[in-house]
Scaffold this motif. Structure first.
Motif, mmCIF file in Angstrom:
data_model
loop_
_atom_site.group_PDB
_atom_site.id
_atom_site.type_symbol
_atom_site.label_atom_id
_atom_site.label_comp_id
_atom_site.label_asym_id
_atom_site.label_seq_id
_atom_site.Cartn_x
_atom_site.Cartn_y
_atom_site.Cartn_z
ATOM 1 N N HIS A 162 5.429 27.083 -50.419
ATOM 2 C CA HIS A 162 6.000 27.732 -49.234
ATOM 3 C C HIS A 162 7.225 28.584 -49.556
ATOM 4 O O HIS A 162 7.962 28.994 -48.655
ATOM 5 N N ASN A 163 7.439 28.855 -50.850
ATOM 6 C CA ASN A 163 8.527 29.718 -51.302
ATOM 7 C C ASN A 163 9.883 29.267 -50.740
ATOM 8 O O ASN A 163 10.607 30.047 -50.126
ATOM 9 N N PRO A 164 10.264 28.013 -50.984
ATOM 10 C CA PRO A 164 11.507 27.479 -50.417
ATOM 11 C C PRO A 164 12.736 28.024 -51.141
ATOM 12 O O PRO A 164 12.684 28.297 -52.350
ATOM 13 N N PRO A 165 13.862 28.175 -50.458
ATOM 14 C CA PRO A 165 15.073 28.678 -51.109
ATOM 15 C C PRO A 165 15.734 27.668 -52.032
ATOM 16 O O PRO A 165 16.461 28.046 -52.956
ATOM 17 N N VAL A 166 15.515 26.366 -51.787
ATOM 18 C CA VAL A 166 16.167 25.311 -52.573
ATOM 19 C C VAL A 166 15.103 24.533 -53.351
ATOM 20 O O VAL A 166 14.190 23.969 -52.757
ATOM 21 N N TRP A 167 15.249 24.535 -54.680
ATOM 22 C CA TRP A 167 14.343 23.751 -55.525
ATOM 23 C C TRP A 167 15.073 22.512 -56.015
ATOM 24 O O TRP A 167 16.167 22.594 -56.584
ATOM 25 N N ILE A 168 14.438 21.341 -55.813
ATOM 26 C CA ILE A 168 14.969 20.073 -56.320
ATOM 27 C C ILE A 168 13.883 19.460 -57.202
ATOM 28 O O ILE A 168 12.835 19.049 -56.713
ATOM 29 N N LEU A 169 14.148 19.432 -58.486
ATOM 30 C CA LEU A 169 13.117 19.108 -59.468
ATOM 31 C C LEU A 169 13.561 17.912 -60.300
ATOM 32 O O LEU A 169 14.535 17.989 -61.046
ATOM 33 N N ASP A 170 12.839 16.812 -60.158
ATOM 34 C CA ASP A 170 13.172 15.569 -60.862
ATOM 35 C C ASP A 170 12.341 15.481 -62.144
ATOM 36 O O ASP A 170 11.154 15.196 -62.095
ATOM 37 N N GLU A 171 12.977 15.749 -63.270
ATOM 38 C CA GLU A 171 12.314 15.755 -64.582
ATOM 39 C C GLU A 171 11.051 16.625 -64.561
ATOM 40 O O GLU A 171 9.944 16.167 -64.892
ATOM 41 N N PRO A 172 11.185 17.900 -64.204
ATOM 42 C CA PRO A 172 9.988 18.733 -64.005
ATOM 43 C C PRO A 172 9.241 19.079 -65.290
ATOM 44 O O PRO A 172 8.073 19.451 -65.234
ATOM 45 N N MET A 173 9.888 18.982 -66.445
ATOM 46 C CA MET A 173 9.242 19.380 -67.702
ATOM 47 C C MET A 173 8.385 18.266 -68.322
ATOM 48 O O MET A 173 7.625 18.516 -69.252
ATOM 49 N N VAL A 174 8.536 17.035 -67.823
ATOM 50 C CA VAL A 174 7.826 15.904 -68.423
ATOM 51 C C VAL A 174 6.317 16.122 -68.316
ATOM 52 O O VAL A 174 5.779 16.342 -67.226
ATOM 53 N N GLY A 175 5.631 16.077 -69.448
ATOM 54 C CA GLY A 175 4.185 16.213 -69.459
ATOM 55 C C GLY A 175 3.676 17.635 -69.551
ATOM 56 O O GLY A 175 2.482 17.850 -69.742
ATOM 57 N N LEU A 176 4.567 18.619 -69.410
ATOM 58 C CA LEU A 176 4.129 20.006 -69.490
ATOM 59 C C LEU A 176 3.987 20.432 -70.948
ATOM 60 O O LEU A 176 4.806 20.074 -71.796
ATOM 61 N N ASP A 177 2.958 21.219 -71.222
ATOM 62 C CA ASP A 177 2.816 21.790 -72.552
ATOM 63 C C ASP A 177 3.872 22.890 -72.727
ATOM 64 O O ASP A 177 4.467 23.357 -71.736
ATOM 65 N N PRO A 178 4.148 23.312 -73.959
ATOM 66 C CA PRO A 178 5.232 24.287 -74.200
ATOM 67 C C PRO A 178 5.100 25.574 -73.391
ATOM 68 O O PRO A 178 6.094 26.081 -72.872
ATOM 69 N N LYS A 179 3.879 26.104 -73.247
ATOM 70 C CA LYS A 179 3.697 27.349 -72.495
ATOM 71 C C LYS A 179 4.049 27.160 -71.027
ATOM 72 O O LYS A 179 4.745 27.994 -70.426
ATOM 73 N N SER A 180 3.573 26.064 -70.435
ATOM 74 C CA SER A 180 3.852 25.808 -69.016
ATOM 75 C C SER A 180 5.331 25.524 -68.788
ATOM 76 O O SER A 180 5.904 25.950 -67.776
#
Length: 239
Positions: free
Chosen positions: A150-168
């Motif tokens: 929904h294209n929110p103005p405020v992003w709150i990300l709790d450990e967002p990189m966990v499990g992501l591959d390097p490109k993602s």
């Protein structure tokens, strides 16, 4: 913008998970929220999103009081939780459509965003499969897409990189930077201090529910004899 004023949250037997903390995350900033395990990071984020309710104190998000205007607050937030294991019986596309319905994202706009994010995160072929068949990393990616639908103005990300591959992970960091550069707010927790050091405009360090530091990297470095965030973090949290 996110603003906490003298916020406290206690759990069973009076244990304070968050202990009288105050800080502000302004528009145009990427702010890293770091601390040892059990320091209160996830609890703080759940207080900001309204999942948990503070015992005392005031929390404002994008100008809305979390307690008085919960719906307006939630509409302003894109939240990635610390676990992606939810709604697993739904197909990826069904889950994203559910989130789009909740936030009233128009059909054509929703379709374009899903296609764009799916291409960025290499999810296009997986959208028609149940999420229970996804790897942890794929589930994390789909949660990122849902949070930003929904294209929110405020992003709150709790450990967002966990499990992501390097490109993602690289794609997400680029998106975070563009979002902040457009005047929006990005607040994220991480245990990867190199990411915080390279990406953040400032950092907030917490331990046992208490705020240890809130400021820019250069201020943190000026107050310490150590040069890296890792060394400074260990110096602060092991005192």
């Amino acid at each position: 913008m996110i603003k906490l004023e003298n916020v406290t949250k206690s759990y069973h037997k009076g244990t304070k998970a968050v202990d009288d903390i105050s800080f502000e995350v302004k528009g145009g900033e990427i702010v890293g929220f770091i601390g040892p395990n059990g320091s209160g990071k996830t609890t703080t984020m759940k207080l900001i999103t309204g999942i948990l309710r503070a015992d005392v104190g005031k929390i404002t998000v994008n100008g809305f009081n979390v307690r008085k205007d919960p719906m307006k607050t939630k509409e302003s937030i894109g939240y990635i939780a610390d676990s992606p294991d939810m709604f697993l019986r739904l197909k990826g596309k069904e889950f994203l459509d559910l989130i789009g319905d909740i936030y009233h994202v128009p059909t054509e706009e929703r379709r374009q965003r899903i296609e764009e994010f799916a291409e960025h995160f290499e999810l296009t072929d997986a959208l028609s499969a149940p999420m229970m068949s996804y790897s942890h990393g794929m589930r994390q990616k789909i949660m990122v897409v849902a949070a930003l639908m929904h294209n929110p103005p405020v992003w709150i990300l709790d450990e967002p990189m966990v499990g992501l591959d390097p490109k993602s992970a690289f794609e997400l960091k680029q998106m975070m930077r563009r979002h902040a550069d457009a005047g929006n707010t990005v607040f994220f927790s991480t245990h990867v201090l190199e990411v915080a050091e390279k990406l953040c405009d400032k950092v907030i360090i917490i331990k046992k529910g208490k705020l240890l530091f809130d400021g820019k990297m250069e201020e943190l470095e000026a107050d310490s004899k150590n040069s890296s965030l890792e060394e400074i973090f260990l110096e602060l949290t092991e005192k």
